[in-house]
Design a protein around this motif. Sequence first.
Motif, PDB file in Angstrom:
ATOM      1  N   ASP A  57       3.365  10.783   6.828  1.00  0.00           N
ATOM      2  CA  ASP A  57       4.539   9.970   7.153  1.00  0.00           C
ATOM      3  C   ASP A  57       5.185   9.420   5.874  1.00  0.00           C
ATOM      4  O   ASP A  57       4.496   8.835   5.024  1.00  0.00           O
ATOM      5  N   GLN A  58       6.490   9.603   5.761  1.00  0.00           N
ATOM      6  CA  GLN A  58       7.189   9.192   4.544  1.00  0.00           C
ATOM      7  C   GLN A  58       7.164   7.680   4.363  1.00  0.00           C
ATOM      8  O   GLN A  58       7.131   7.175   3.232  1.00  0.00           O
ATOM      9  N   ARG A  59       7.154   6.926   5.466  1.00  0.00           N
ATOM     10  CA  ARG A  59       7.131   5.465   5.352  1.00  0.00           C
ATOM     11  C   ARG A  59       5.836   4.994   4.683  1.00  0.00           C
ATOM     12  O   ARG A  59       5.850   4.097   3.838  1.00  0.00           O
ATOM     13  N   ILE A  60       4.727   5.602   5.071  1.00  0.00           N
ATOM     14  CA  ILE A  60       3.450   5.238   4.445  1.00  0.00           C
ATOM     15  C   ILE A  60       3.430   5.706   2.993  1.00  0.00           C
ATOM     16  O   ILE A  60       2.965   4.986   2.104  1.00  0.00           O
ATOM     17  N   ALA A  61       3.954   6.906   2.756  1.00  0.00           N
ATOM     18  CA  ALA A  61       4.003   7.421   1.382  1.00  0.00           C
ATOM     19  C   ALA A  61       4.806   6.486   0.485  1.00  0.00           C
ATOM     20  O   ALA A  61       4.392   6.174  -0.648  1.00  0.00           O
ATOM     21  N   GLY A 105       4.703   2.396  -3.687  1.00  0.00           N
ATOM     22  CA  GLY A 105       5.176   1.080  -4.103  1.00  0.00           C
ATOM     23  C   GLY A 105       4.077   0.202  -4.664  1.00  0.00           C
ATOM     24  O   GLY A 105       4.345  -0.662  -5.517  1.00  0.00           O
ATOM     25  N   PHE A 106       2.850   0.360  -4.195  1.00  0.00           N
ATOM     26  CA  PHE A 106       1.765  -0.437  -4.780  1.00  0.00           C
ATOM     27  C   PHE A 106       0.934   0.368  -5.782  1.00  0.00           C
ATOM     28  O   PHE A 106      -0.154  -0.027  -6.184  1.00  0.00           O
ATOM     29  N   GLY A 107       1.471   1.518  -6.216  1.00  0.00           N
ATOM     30  CA  GLY A 107       0.893   2.235  -7.341  1.00  0.00           C
ATOM     31  C   GLY A 107      -0.091   3.328  -7.010  1.00  0.00           C
ATOM     32  O   GLY A 107      -0.754   3.857  -7.908  1.00  0.00           O
ATOM     33  N   ALA A 108      -0.197   3.710  -5.749  1.00  0.00           N
ATOM     34  CA  ALA A 108      -1.176   4.725  -5.356  1.00  0.00           C
ATOM     35  C   ALA A 108      -0.658   6.130  -5.613  1.00  0.00           C
ATOM     36  O   ALA A 108       0.550   6.400  -5.527  1.00  0.00           O
ATOM     37  N   GLU A 109      -1.589   7.045  -5.894  1.00  0.00           N
ATOM     38  CA  GLU A 109      -1.284   8.464  -5.865  1.00  0.00           C
ATOM     39  C   GLU A 109      -1.209   8.882  -4.401  1.00  0.00           C
ATOM     40  O   GLU A 109      -2.060   8.499  -3.590  1.00  0.00           O
ATOM     41  N   VAL A 110      -0.204   9.683  -4.050  1.00  0.00           N
ATOM     42  CA  VAL A 110       0.023  10.051  -2.651  1.00  0.00           C
ATOM     43  C   VAL A 110       0.060  11.569  -2.521  1.00  0.00           C
ATOM     44  O   VAL A 110       0.614  12.272  -3.381  1.00  0.00           O
ATOM     45  N   CYS A 111      -0.537  12.058  -1.454  1.00  0.00           N
ATOM     46  CA  CYS A 111      -0.415  13.472  -1.092  1.00  0.00           C
ATOM     47  C   CYS A 111       0.128  13.549   0.330  1.00  0.00           C
ATOM     48  O   CYS A 111      -0.517  13.084   1.277  1.00  0.00           O
ATOM     49  N   LEU A 112       1.342  14.090   0.472  1.00  0.00           N
ATOM     50  CA  LEU A 112       1.924  14.271   1.803  1.00  0.00           C
ATOM     51  C   LEU A 112       1.311  15.509   2.449  1.00  0.00           C
ATOM     52  O   LEU A 112       1.217  16.571   1.829  1.00  0.00           O
TER      53      LEU A 112
END
Length: 254
Positions: free
Chosen positions: A51-55, A60-67
Amino acid sequence: MAFSVVIPARFGSSRFPGKPLADIAGKPMVQHVYERAIQSEAQRVIVATDDQRIADAARGFGAEVCLTSDQHPSGTDRLQEVVHSLGFYADDIVVNVQGDEPLIPPRIINQVAHNLRAVPEASIATLSEPINDLESVLNPNVVKVVADQKGRALYFSRAPIPWPRDQFSDPAGRQVMPQGINFQRHIGIYAYRVKLLNDFVGWAPAPVEETECLEQLRAMWNGAQIHVDVADEQPPAGVDTPEDLERIRHLFEQ
């Protein structure tokens, strides 16, 4: 010791839509999980979401994200997509920390990763904690595990295992907590070798898995060894419902 943490965070939970973004003490729940995970010895912590909202919130709080895809039948499939997309090696160790565990102790993240590294014949490591009340023993929502003397899982079940035959053969005996039996509740944190994840997504669901609705039984059905250890620290319960969220908020207020 090198290992990574992946935090799966789905928006579309049937019981609690939008749960990872639920506010706790001014932060989304998934941020609390992330902040716990980065206090562990993990060299990398990744939020995996469809989900793009969670991404957006996680970045925003600095996490690495994998969609990831929103079509995965299980959390393990989502985890495998992450390690495949990011080019993990077959012998890498990945710890799956659920996105609804805002109070997970970093100590047990380290413990499960270290245990898997220390037991080379195991493909998965997980944790348990003692059960001391009859209600939990009989509750099908509390998953029980039995392991052998070396910590190798023999079975996971929603039923009371081991079954105290002599006491429970008498209906009155089922009203009293059996003494001297090592009942263990499974704690849903896993460390995986990446090779196991790659194999897992190619296996059909196992009959026993479908009966119990327990994914880890698919690995056992296909001969994978799961190491189980009693958790060094008992984690507070996670958030499954809005009522659980209020309980966690109260803990943070305290």
